[in-house]
Design an enzyme around this catalytic site. Structure first.
Site, short mmCIF file in Angstrom:
data_model
loop_
_atom_site.label_atom_id
_atom_site.label_comp_id
_atom_site.label_asym_id
_atom_site.label_seq_id
_atom_site.Cartn_x
_atom_site.Cartn_y
_atom_site.Cartn_z
N HIS A 1 -7.01 3.69 -8.56
CA HIS A 1 -7.19 4.89 -9.38
C HIS A 1 -7.21 6.14 -8.50
CE1 HIS A 1 -9.45 1.57 -11.44
NE2 HIS A 1 -8.61 1.93 -12.40
N ARG B 1 34.33 9.35 -7.68
CA ARG B 1 33.07 9.76 -8.30
C ARG B 1 32.96 11.27 -8.38
NH1 ARG B 1 28.44 7.18 -5.19
NH2 ARG B 1 29.43 5.31 -6.05
#
Length: 573
Positions: A217, A537
């Protein structure tokens, strides 16, 4: 930050519904958690695990055959309520008693303890096992205060398998406590996590630093250091854990390398490659290890290493079959040999040139490949930045890797006494093999075509260089289908070939003809900034690439200049 959030108040509930819908063949949703879709046999011990949301696949992903029977999910980073634990434990109970498994956090301890007391009052024999694996959270002589982290997975997996095998509640509890006592974890973080709906991270780790010992956490760690190489990080993790090896723990362990949510699997695999020799050199046999995301912290960047020292019984249950969203595998009985090694590069056999002139020619070619490698390594960042404007930013890396491999292969061929054709052919294959991708394939094929113009028994001459360069261009054109004006490496290669041929016809020396042609190639490469890509691309980026030169053309021109410098230094006629 969490980008796909919706109503932050309902984030955990929405995520739970989506998870249950996806994995309906394994789990069924209930209010506040999930049960197994196919419950275990009546009379078996029931394992119910739980904790806060935001840690997927913990804890809902642990539910399934051979693992947990149910999971209770609290809100993000918050313990589930006593009522939710009670409700789900009652629904999951199969008659053999219940084990509640959770991490050693105040809210979880409180709610699970109250629930256990209530269940016992109802006549359901209930035991509790809180994981305490995180060695950074308390000293060894206060191990009961340690928090639970990624050790949840091996501990709960072993408990679930023991319950699945039909052991009694007392037996399963004893096995679970032994597994927890023999499990250690240590984690690091590279940056903090962001709660759903918030824009700021709970904490930050300074750039190029790593925090040691943080909890899932973001609980405070114990140290902070400069970012480490994989080998250093592996040594740090292993050393800290192995110092806490349990007494009489034995030499067989399992290991879990866990990503905290924003660390890519490939990064974990790189780290694992450094971890496994640390463990094996320490005398351990690693049994059925795992690497991946098993208890995360939303989008936290970091990882943890968990070790569980196995005895015969724990190993059997760790290797037992399991089917859950987090882990699915059959029985693992066959031993695995971790000693097998794969060479980084393919091994080759080179034919020795029969003449000194040929061997000299081979050395010349190798010298050029070494210089190309040095230049492309230096230019790697710049080429990557250029490629990012109309590609995926990896051109610099690919060219540097390919050229370095080619240089190593060329030097190895020279060591074997190979001539220029064999040296360049070896370099070509190594380039293509290491660079990968489109440019790697084109450069490898082009260089190999170039090599066919050389004679292993003689030094390269003007006609051999022209023929080789022409063959390289023709091969790349045939494979890539590109033409000048398409914004590719051909925009630099074509003027290089034409300029070199024109210079030789004028009677220029090889070095002068090539150097002038390389300058033509450089000007043409720079001019590609005004072109729109028509192939590959980059074509999908359209106007975005306008104003930026093509990375392939720039690297081709750079290589041409380096070759010209070497030809001048060698005074090639």
């Amino acid at each position: 930050m969490t980008k796909i959030c919706g109503d932050a108040e309902n984030f955990a509930t929405s995520a739970l519904r989506g998870f249950a819908s996806l994995y309906r063949h394994i789990v069924q949703p209930v209010r506040g958690g999930v049960l197994r879709s196919r419950p275990g046999k009546q009379g078996k011990v029931t394992l119910v695990v739980g904790g806060g949301s935001g840690h997927f696949p913990a804890f809902n992903g642990y539910v399934g055959s051979g693992f947990a029977d149910a999971s209770v999910a609290g809100d993000v980073f918050a313990s589930p309520s006593t009522q939710a634990i009670l409700r789900i434990a009652r629904e999951a109970h199969l008659g053999g008693g219940v084990i509640l498994g959770y991490g050693n956090y105040a809210g979880d301890v409180l709610n699970f303890s109250i629930a256990a007391e209530r269940l016992r009052a109802e006549g359901i024999d209930t035991r509790m096992i809180a994981t305490t694996d995180d060695i950074a959270s308390a000293p060894a002589d206060e191990a009961s205060r340690r928090r639970g982290t990624a050790g949840d997975l091996p501990v709960f997996k072993i408990i679930g398998a023991a319950a699945e095998a039909g052991l009694t509640l007392d037996e399963v509890e004893a096995i679970g406590r032994r597994a927890n006592d023999r499990t250690r974890s240590f984690g690091v973080a590279f940056d903090g996590c962001t709660l759903p709906g918030e824009h700021e991270k709970l904490f930050h780790v300074p750039d190029q630093r790593v925090a040691l010992g943080l909890g899932v956490h973001g609980e405070q760690g114990i140290d902070e250091r400069d970012l480490m190489r994989p080998e250093e990080l592996a040594a740090t993790l292993c050393e800290r854990l192995l110092k806490e090896a349990p007494a009489n723990g034995g030499s067989r362990i399992t290991a879990l390398l866990n990503g905290l949510g924003c660390t890519k699997y490939e990064e974990l695999f790189v780290l694992w490659e450094a971890i496994i020799p640390c463990l094996e050199n320490a005398g351990y046999t690693v049994v059925a290890p795992l690497a991946g995301e098993y208890i995360t912290s939303l989008d936290m960047a970091g990882c943890s290493l968990t070790l569980t020292w196995l005895d015969e019984e724990l190993e059997r249950f760790w290797c037992a079959p399991v089917e859950t969203a987090a882990i699915t595998r059959g029985a693992m009985n066959a031993p695995v040999d971790h000693s097998l090694s794969v060479p980084d590069e393919a091994q080759a056999v080179y034919m020795k040139s029969l003449t000194e002139a040929g061997r000299q020619g081979g050395r010349c070619v190798a010298n050029v490949m070494v210089k190309l490698s040095e230049a492309l390594t230096k230019a790697e960042p710049e080429l990557g930045q250029i490629d990012a404007h109309a590609g995926d930013g990896d051109h610099g890396q690919g060219m540097a890797r390919g050229a370095a491999a080619a240089a190593r292969a060329a030097l190895a061929a020279v060591e074997a006494g190979a001539g220029p054709a064999s040296v360049l052919a070896a370099a070509a294959d190594a380039w293509a093999d290491r660079a990968g991708g489109t440019s790697g394939a084109l450069w490898g094929a082009g260089l190999f075509a170039f090599s066919t113009a050389f004679d292993d028994s003689a030094r390269p001459d003007a006609q051999g260089l022209l023929l080789g360069l022409t063959r390289a261009k023709d091969k790349i054109t045939a494979l890539g289908k590109a033409r000048p004006g398409d914004k590719t490496l051909m925009d630099a290669l074509s003027p290089l070939v034409a300029g070199f041929e024109s210079g030789l016809r004028r009677g220029d020396s090889v070095a002068k003809a090539w150097t002038n042609a390389a300058q033509d190639a450089t000007l043409a490469a720079e001019a590609t900034k005004d072109l729109l890509p028509r192939l590959g691309r980059a074509r999908t980026h359209g106007e975005r690439s306008k104003g930026h030169p093509d990375a392939g053309a720039i690297s081709m021109a750079l290589c041409a200049r380096v070759v010209g410098e070497q030809l001048s230094a060698l005074s090639v006629k």
